[in-house]
Design a protein around this motif. Sequence first.
Motif, PDB file in Angstrom:
ATOM      1  N   GLU A 130      -3.760 -19.586  22.232  1.00  0.00           N
ATOM      2  CA  GLU A 130      -2.634 -19.085  21.472  1.00  0.00           C
ATOM      3  C   GLU A 130      -1.772 -20.227  21.172  1.00  0.00           C
ATOM      4  O   GLU A 130      -1.358 -21.319  21.949  1.00  0.00           O
ATOM      5  CB  GLU A 130      -1.747 -18.268  22.261  1.00  0.00           C
ATOM      6  N   LEU A 131      -1.567 -20.418  19.771  1.00  0.00           N
ATOM      7  CA  LEU A 131      -0.355 -21.518  19.316  1.00  0.00           C
ATOM      8  C   LEU A 131       0.388 -21.038  18.211  1.00  0.00           C
ATOM      9  O   LEU A 131      -0.144 -20.549  17.223  1.00  0.00           O
ATOM     10  CB  LEU A 131      -1.687 -22.800  18.804  1.00  0.00           C
ATOM     11  N   PHE A 132       1.608 -21.325  18.814  1.00  0.00           N
ATOM     12  CA  PHE A 132       2.701 -20.841  17.770  1.00  0.00           C
ATOM     13  C   PHE A 132       2.565 -19.352  17.382  1.00  0.00           C
ATOM     14  O   PHE A 132       2.769 -18.908  16.452  1.00  0.00           O
ATOM     15  CB  PHE A 132       2.686 -21.655  16.640  1.00  0.00           C
ATOM     16  N   GLY A 133       2.031 -18.574  18.422  1.00  0.00           N
ATOM     17  CA  GLY A 133       2.111 -16.983  18.169  1.00  0.00           C
ATOM     18  C   GLY A 133       0.729 -16.612  17.437  1.00  0.00           C
ATOM     19  O   GLY A 133       0.458 -15.447  17.345  1.00  0.00           O
ATOM     20  N   ALA A 134      -0.027 -17.568  17.393  1.00  0.00           N
ATOM     21  CA  ALA A 134      -1.587 -17.263  16.783  1.00  0.00           C
ATOM     22  C   ALA A 134      -2.496 -17.526  17.489  1.00  0.00           C
ATOM     23  O   ALA A 134      -2.552 -18.430  18.209  1.00  0.00           O
ATOM     24  CB  ALA A 134      -1.364 -17.709  15.261  1.00  0.00           C
TER      25      ALA A 134
END
Length: 325
Positions: A130-134
């Motif tokens: 999960e990175l920046f909500g994605a």
Amino acid sequence: MSRETVRFGHTELPERQATILRRAIRLEWITIGFLAVTVTLVFLVLGSSQAMKAAWIEDLLSFIPPIAFLVAVRVTRRLPTRRHPYGFHRSVGVGHLVAAVALATMGSYLLVDSSIGLIRAEHPTIGTIELFGASIWLGWLMIIVMACTALPPVIIGRIKLKLADELHNKVLYADADMNKADWMTAVGSIVGVTGIGLGLWWLDAAAAIFIAGSILFDGIRNLRAALADLMDERATTFDDKKPHPIAGQIDDHLRGLPWVADAGSRMRDEGHVFHVESFVIPKDDVVPTLDQLESARQECIDIDWKVQDIVLVLTRDLPAVVAPR
């Protein structure tokens, strides 16, 4: 390190070489800083890829040559002592040997480990994070990291090659040669990660084997060169490709002296500098004066700063090891 005088033992470097040495030291510190960042980034996205693991270990091993160079430069500045009458120039060769053994050992380990993974048909997987909500496939981050870290070492390595030639430093050359080939490690890692993403699991193991083979090749090549120097093989150029021309230049100069009938030299590599033994046959068996000998010796030293010391030996016949073929 003083800007006025830079020495290797009692050999004072010309201003050009002193400037180049300072530049080489700065480049090695830059290399260490870059490697610290690279090792951290690769570790953070390592995953279960064998190719990424091999690339990470190679980055860790890449710390050894610059550290060995920096330590050797410090040690070789010490003046000769009664216990070490030739000085401490051999520390360069010791550093070269340590780096070579580390490369050869780890290359062998990785080659066996990667081959076992290929034989066992191990299927590595790369998950998502999960990175920046994605949700992002970790393989993309691996590819980006390896792509971003591929080019700088190549540029630095090409610069170091020129400096290694000027300083006659084989540790710096080994480091430069590894840096120059780092792009192959990055490309191999990208190919391995891409193979996992496409379902071609064997590409990862194959890429890891390629990287391990590259490490082992570097290790064996540098090990042979380091051992040859420590065993007093005939002095060669910094890249070990041909005999160093200084011995021939000394012989030509001595043969041109009016009181010399013939001359031949043997030269050993002490690290940055050379120790030379020149055998001289005087004309008509006439023993030269002390002034003539001292003048000839100083003229030979003045040929090149790397002639750290030279001994002139009067003889009737040249030893077989220095006589022309």
